[in-house]
Design an enzyme around this catalytic site. Structure first.
Site, PDB file in Angstrom:
ATOM      1  N   ASP A 159       0.835  -1.209   0.000  1.00 49.73           N
ATOM      2  CA  ASP A 159       0.000   0.000   0.000  1.00 49.73           C
ATOM      3  C   ASP A 159       0.866   1.256   0.000  1.00 49.73           C
ATOM      4  O   ASP A 159       2.001   1.232   0.477  1.00 49.73           O
ATOM      5  CB  ASP A 159      -0.851   0.069   1.272  1.00 49.73           C
ATOM      6  CG  ASP A 159      -1.827  -1.073   1.371  1.00 49.73           C
ATOM      7  OD1 ASP A 159      -2.190  -1.634   0.328  1.00 49.73           O
ATOM      8  OD2 ASP A 159      -2.209  -1.396   2.516  1.00 49.73           O
TER       9      ASP A 159
HETATM   10  N1  URA Z   1      -1.266  -5.890   4.060  1.00 53.98           N
HETATM   11  C1  URA Z   1      -1.704  -4.621   4.052  1.00 53.98           C
HETATM   12  O1  URA Z   1      -2.685  -4.304   4.699  1.00 53.98           O
HETATM   13  N2  URA Z   1      -1.036  -3.715   3.332  1.00 53.98           N
HETATM   14  C2  URA Z   1       0.075  -4.002   2.625  1.00 53.98           C
HETATM   15  O2  URA Z   1       0.668  -3.124   1.986  1.00 53.98           O
HETATM   16  C3  URA Z   1       0.517  -5.321   2.642  1.00 53.98           C
HETATM   17  C4  URA Z   1      -0.175  -6.248   3.366  1.00 53.98           C
END
Ligand code: URA
Length: 245
Positions: A111
């Site tokens: 993310d």
């Molecule tokens: N889980 C999440 O919530 N975000 C990420 O970037 C990776 C795994």
């Protein structure tokens, strides 16, 4: 540690290992047993150098792929999109990858607000393999969450929890630290799956919102020695291990 683009002319066993033939050690054995030809000539000396793009290299009479595969381990900072470009002009991972001629792509995604270990490559076959559910490596995250989850809630995370896209598979979950007299805590979560925003949604589901998330491990790979915003090339052995041979 940033890597400048390296000279393509390398010792033959390294060229073979980088082309994904086998580990460097196994490639040395292939050479010494007379199974490797360069430009039509059997080479048995380990000191021999070759250029994977210029020389015709064969193993057991089969030409090795001339494509120069690149495998990078990147320490993604927070506030960076896992993408090659962003129409809205936000920072993208490629803004950090300098000195690499080949066009590489992220394997999976983190993310915008998540930091940590992200692999990049131009090897489509490995990308496909690593993202396929049957092959996915364990990924370990450190999540700073609001409050301190009870042992029962941590157990729910570990056993599997219902999200809108179904139950999560069993995970390993550990309370690592309690911060600010319990206002926040850090939990370590190791998951095998790779659903969208999975860790954040799992923590939300037990009522402990994530305020900071970092991927610290991908399979056997860690961020050791790689500063935030920097990258390194994977070694031939690491690539072989990811490929599973
Ligand atoms: N889980 C999440 O919530 N975000 C990420 O970037 C990776 C795994």
């Amino acid at each position: 540690m940033m890597n400048a683009e390296v000279n393509r002319v390398e010792r033959l066993q390294k060229v073979l290992a980088q082309a994904g033939i086998a580990s460097r050690r196994k490639c040395e054995e292939l050479i010494q047993s007379g199974r490797v030809k360069v430009n039509g000539e059997v080479i048995t000396a380990l000191g021999h150098k070759a250029d994977p793009l210029q020389d015709q290299i064969e193993v057991d009479g089969q030409s090795i792929v001339r494509e120069n595969y690149v495998y990078l381990l990147f320490h993604k900072p927070k506030g960076v999109i896992t993408s090659v470009e962003d129409p809205r002009g936000r920072k993208v991972v490629m803004d950090y990858i300098h000195g690499i001629q080949e066009r590489v792509y992220p394997i999976g995604r983190l993310d915008y607000d998540t930091e940590g270990l992200l692999l990049l490559t131009n090897d489509g076959e490995l990308t496909y393999k690593l993202l396929h559910p049957s092959h996915e490596f364990d990924k370990t995250y450190h999540a700073t969450v609001k409050g301190v989850p009870s042992p029962e809630k941590l157990e729910r995370l570990a056993n599997g929890i219902m999200l809108k896209d179904g139950m999560t598979a069993p995970a390993e979950v550990k309370l690592l630290d309690v911060l600010s007299y319990g206002r926040e805590s850090v939990i370590e979560i190791t998951i095998h799956e790779g659903r969208n925003r999975q860790v954040r949604r799992m923590c939300d589901a037990i009522g402990h919102k994530v305020s900071y998330l970092k991927r610290v491990k991908f399979g056997f790979l860690t961020l050791k020695g790689v500063e935030r915003g920097a990258f390194r090339r994977l070694s031939a052995e690491e690539v072989q291990n990811l490929k599973g041979n």
